[in-house]
Design a protein around this motif. Structure first.
Motif, PDB file in Angstrom:
ATOM      1  N   TRP A   1      -6.213   1.180  11.983  1.00 12.74           N
ATOM      2  CA  TRP A   1      -5.963  -0.149  12.530  1.00 12.74           C
ATOM      3  C   TRP A   1      -7.061  -0.584  13.487  1.00 12.74           C
ATOM      4  O   TRP A   1      -7.638   0.220  14.211  1.00 12.74           O
ATOM      5  CB  TRP A   1      -4.630  -0.172  13.275  1.00 12.74           C
TER       6      TRP A   1
ATOM      7  N   SER B   1     -10.014   2.707  -0.900  1.00 11.13           N
ATOM      8  CA  SER B   1      -9.780   1.999   0.356  1.00 11.13           C
ATOM      9  C   SER B   1      -9.634   0.501   0.134  1.00 11.13           C
ATOM     10  O   SER B   1     -10.308  -0.081  -0.707  1.00 11.13           O
ATOM     11  CB  SER B   1     -10.932   2.253   1.335  1.00 11.13           C
TER      12      SER B   1
ATOM     13  N   VAL C   1      -6.711   0.704   4.678  1.00 11.94           N
ATOM     14  CA  VAL C   1      -5.820   1.719   4.126  1.00 11.94           C
ATOM     15  C   VAL C   1      -6.579   2.490   3.057  1.00 11.94           C
ATOM     16  O   VAL C   1      -7.129   1.888   2.128  1.00 11.94           O
ATOM     17  CB  VAL C   1      -4.549   1.088   3.529  1.00 11.94           C
TER      18      VAL C   1
ATOM     19  N   VAL D   1      -6.430  -3.903   9.208  1.00 13.72           N
ATOM     20  CA  VAL D   1      -6.227  -2.492   8.904  1.00 13.72           C
ATOM     21  C   VAL D   1      -6.996  -2.135   7.641  1.00 13.72           C
ATOM     22  O   VAL D   1      -7.169  -2.967   6.740  1.00 13.72           O
ATOM     23  CB  VAL D   1      -4.717  -2.186   8.718  1.00 13.72           C
TER      24      VAL D   1
ATOM     25  N   LEU E   1       2.942   5.593  11.045  1.00 15.16           N
ATOM     26  CA  LEU E   1       1.655   5.115  10.552  1.00 15.16           C
ATOM     27  C   LEU E   1       0.465   5.869  11.112  1.00 15.16           C
ATOM     28  O   LEU E   1      -0.616   5.789  10.554  1.00 15.16           O
ATOM     29  CB  LEU E   1       1.487   3.627  10.881  1.00 15.16           C
TER      30      LEU E   1
ATOM     31  N   TYR F   1       2.185   4.757   1.212  1.00 15.86           N
ATOM     32  CA  TYR F   1       2.225   5.485   2.480  1.00 15.86           C
ATOM     33  C   TYR F   1       2.355   6.987   2.221  1.00 15.86           C
ATOM     34  O   TYR F   1       1.615   7.792   2.773  1.00 15.86           O
ATOM     35  CB  TYR F   1       3.372   4.980   3.353  1.00 15.86           C
TER      36      TYR F   1
ATOM     37  N   TRP G   1      -4.149   5.083   7.503  1.00 13.84           N
ATOM     38  CA  TRP G   1      -4.111   3.693   7.960  1.00 13.84           C
ATOM     39  C   TRP G   1      -4.934   3.598   9.244  1.00 13.84           C
ATOM     40  O   TRP G   1      -4.529   4.126  10.282  1.00 13.84           O
ATOM     41  CB  TRP G   1      -2.671   3.256   8.213  1.00 13.84           C
TER      42      TRP G   1
ATOM     43  N   ASP H   1      -5.914   5.325   0.257  1.00 12.71           N
ATOM     44  CA  ASP H   1      -4.826   6.048  -0.394  1.00 12.71           C
ATOM     45  C   ASP H   1      -5.234   7.482  -0.687  1.00 12.71           C
ATOM     46  O   ASP H   1      -6.366   7.901  -0.399  1.00 12.71           O
ATOM     47  CB  ASP H   1      -4.340   5.313  -1.646  1.00 12.71           C
TER      48      ASP H   1
ATOM     49  N   SER I   1      -1.310   8.462   2.954  1.00  7.60           N
ATOM     50  CA  SER I   1      -2.478   7.596   3.044  1.00  7.60           C
ATOM     51  C   SER I   1      -2.919   7.485   4.497  1.00  7.60           C
ATOM     52  O   SER I   1      -2.151   7.744   5.426  1.00  7.60           O
ATOM     53  CB  SER I   1      -2.148   6.208   2.498  1.00  7.60           C
TER      54      SER I   1
ATOM     55  N   GLU J   1       0.834  -1.199   0.000  1.00  7.93           N
ATOM     56  CA  GLU J   1       0.000   0.000   0.000  1.00  7.93           C
ATOM     57  C   GLU J   1       0.870   1.250   0.000  1.00  7.93           C
ATOM     58  O   GLU J   1       1.958   1.270   0.579  1.00  7.93           O
ATOM     59  CB  GLU J   1      -0.890   0.012   1.249  1.00  7.93           C
TER      60      GLU J   1
END
Length: 544
Positions: free
Chosen positions: A480, A494, A487, A485, A542, A469, A478, A489, A476, A467
């Protein structure tokens, strides 16, 4: 003088409308010949306004297009735009016909005109992207597909287009993200399954490739290429009987299908039927004298019949036709070693290693023949980061490997020409133990720097996903949970990763987890596995 409207004049528009409606109904039912006849009658009425004529001509053009009467369809669309020069739909339709006629330049101009006339015409952007792809302008195509996604968020078509472009550029996991979304929106969209199967095969996830092809074949049972692709997936998993059935079915559907003949020959070699394999391979080569794979397999078949000289000649021909054919070098080296041609064998193993640096069989074969380890031939691009090293194949692909996880090579997505650079390795804890995050610099494209994160499931020896970052100045998101998770972008796409199954908990445990969900996942915020530069913990990169 009083001006009136006579009865005949009043009846004409009603009759035209009825016939046009009849044509539209037949068109929707797939009765294209009936539709054309109805539109013909509608157009015979005198006094139709030009815009109305243009609409009926465009609809008739669609019916003719469906009947593969491409020249006649193009003529109808051309007449429509001559009557109504601002008719965006007719330009779009004519562009589709030009695409099918393999006239992408003219198609692009028509789609361009449709977009100029109707800036919110999502389908025209998607179609212009298809034309750009045929003109070998993938960056332009991807931009149009992204615009189409913005305008048609519920459509699988532009998502499939973006997935196809990403895969073609080696960005396999990016392609997966788009295709997964396309399939979520339309579970019956065969092109997305077919493209996703190709990505799974490239990632050596052959079971998943075969499952996707099962779905596509159910929708298109007479497509020989699909059986070939599924046969190849079965063969990679050593499922010989299903592979043989698929290749045989493909040959049945297309007796002169070269990939099908090659595939069936490979399975006949597994069945110890070199005679049948040679028959298929000779036929394949007679159909396509430049089919490197046919020479590769025929070389093996000849060696199996004791014709070592013929085998060497065929494998050499395969290499001549496909200079990056690592397996051809490997087999030729093996046969030459058995024939006492040790120096030539070592040279072949060495070349194969340069092309396929992480192949365990090649590494072992080279060491056994030369006495040297593969490190003498293949070197990482930079010092290791927590044991992770990056290697570049002769085909330009980058792979990360860690000797602690020898069964877990990670194919890295990159942008532009710069090599991938590992930044940080973060093993997760508690519920997500066995999951690791490999962050790396993935290059630059159009002046924009990229960083990606590979989500690695060590317990399954599989990359769950790669993915983005950082994209330029944007990051992006993230999000959790204890078990996975999501993600999102920078384009708003997603992807959800369910990395572990939820387990039953006592109410008190769940309450404590709600107070601080990250404490159980990451051990109170400790990152683990800092980067080469003493980089920040997972909370540092993250959760910003």
């Amino acid at each position: 003088m009083t001006f009136g409207i006579d009865g005949a004049a009043m009846a004409a528009p009603d009759k035209t409308a009825l016939k046009a409606q009849e044509g539209s109904s037949a068109l929707l039912r797939g009765r294209y010949d009936v539709a054309v006849s109805a539109y013909d009658e509608a157009l015979r009425e005198a006094g139709l306004p030009p815009a109305r004529q243009a609409t009926i001509l465009s609809d008739r053009g669609v019916a003719k297009w469906r009947m593969k009467q491409l020249d006649e369809a193009a003529a109808d669309f051309t007449k429509a735009v001559s009557l109504n020069p601002d008719y965006a739909l007719a330009y779009n339709n004519r562009g589709n016909v030009f695409l099918e006629m393999n006239r992408p330049d003219e198609a692009f101009r028509d789609f361009d005109r449709a977009v100029a006339l109707s800036p919110d015409f999502g389908a025209a952007y998607a179609n212009r992207a298809n034309a750009s792809q045929k003109l070998n302008h993938p960056d332009v195509a991807e931009k149009d597909f992204r615009k189409a996604i913005e305008l048609m968020p519920a459509s699988s078509i532009p998502l499939n287009g973006c997935g196809r472009i990403a895969a073609g550029e080696g960005r396999l996991y990016t392609g997966l993200r788009y295709l997964n979304r396309a399939i979520t929106l339309n579970a019956q969209f065969a092109p997305a399954y077919q493209n996703r199967a190709a990505i799974y095969a490239a990632l050596k996830r052959y079971d998943e490739a075969a499952q996707d092809l099962d779905k596509v074949i159910a929708l298109a049972p007479d497509n020989a290429a699909l059986y070939v692709a599924r046969g190849q997936a079965h063969a990679k998993e050593r499922r010989w009987q299903p592979a043989f059935r698929d290749f045989s079915k493909a040959v049945e559907l297309g007796p002169d299908n070269v990939p099908a003949l090659i595939g069936r020959a490979s399975q006949n070699l597994e069945r110890k039927r070199a005679d049948l394999a040679l028959e298929d391979l000779n036929h394949a080569i007679s159909l396509d004298a430049n089919a490197a794979e046919a020479y590769f397999w025929r070389g093996q078949a000849k060696y199996g019949t004791g014709d070592a000289e013929g085998a060497d000649a065929d494998l050499s021909k395969a290499i001549e036709l496909a200079p990056a054919y690592a397996d051809a070098y490997r087999f030729r080296g093996s046969y030459r070693e058995r024939g006492g041609r040790r120096d030539e064998a070592i040279a072949d193993y060495r070349k194969a290693l340069e092309l396929d640096p992480l192949n365990r069989d090649l590494r072992d074969g080279y060491k056994a023949a030369s006495g040297e380890t593969a490190d003498a031939v293949v070197k990482p691009l930079a010092p290791a980061v927590d044991g992770w090293e990056v290697f570049r194949s002769a085909t330009g692909h980058y792979t990360a490997l860690n000797e602690r996880y020898p069964k877990m090579p990670v194919m890295l997505e990159t942008q532009g020409a710069a090599p991938a650079e590992i930044l940080e390795w973060t093993p997760l804890k508690e519920t997500l133990a066995g999951i690791g995050l490999l962050r790396y610099r993935s290059g630059e494209k159009g002046g924009i720097p990229y960083e990606y994160v590979a989500i690695i499931d060590l317990s399954r020896a599989q990359v769950a996903g790669i993915e983005p970052y950082i994209t330029g100045d944007a990051k992006s998101k993230w999000a959790w949970t204890q078990y996975g998770v999501t993600v999102t972008d920078t384009d708003g796409l997603s992807s959800v990763y369910d990395l572990r199954k939820p387990r039953q908990e006592m109410p008190q445990q769940a309450a404590r987890r709600d107070e601080n969900p990250w404490s159980t996942v990451f051990g109170g915020g400790g990152g683990g596995g800092g980067g080469r530069r003493g980089g920040p913990s997972i909370f540092g990169w993250l959760f910003r």
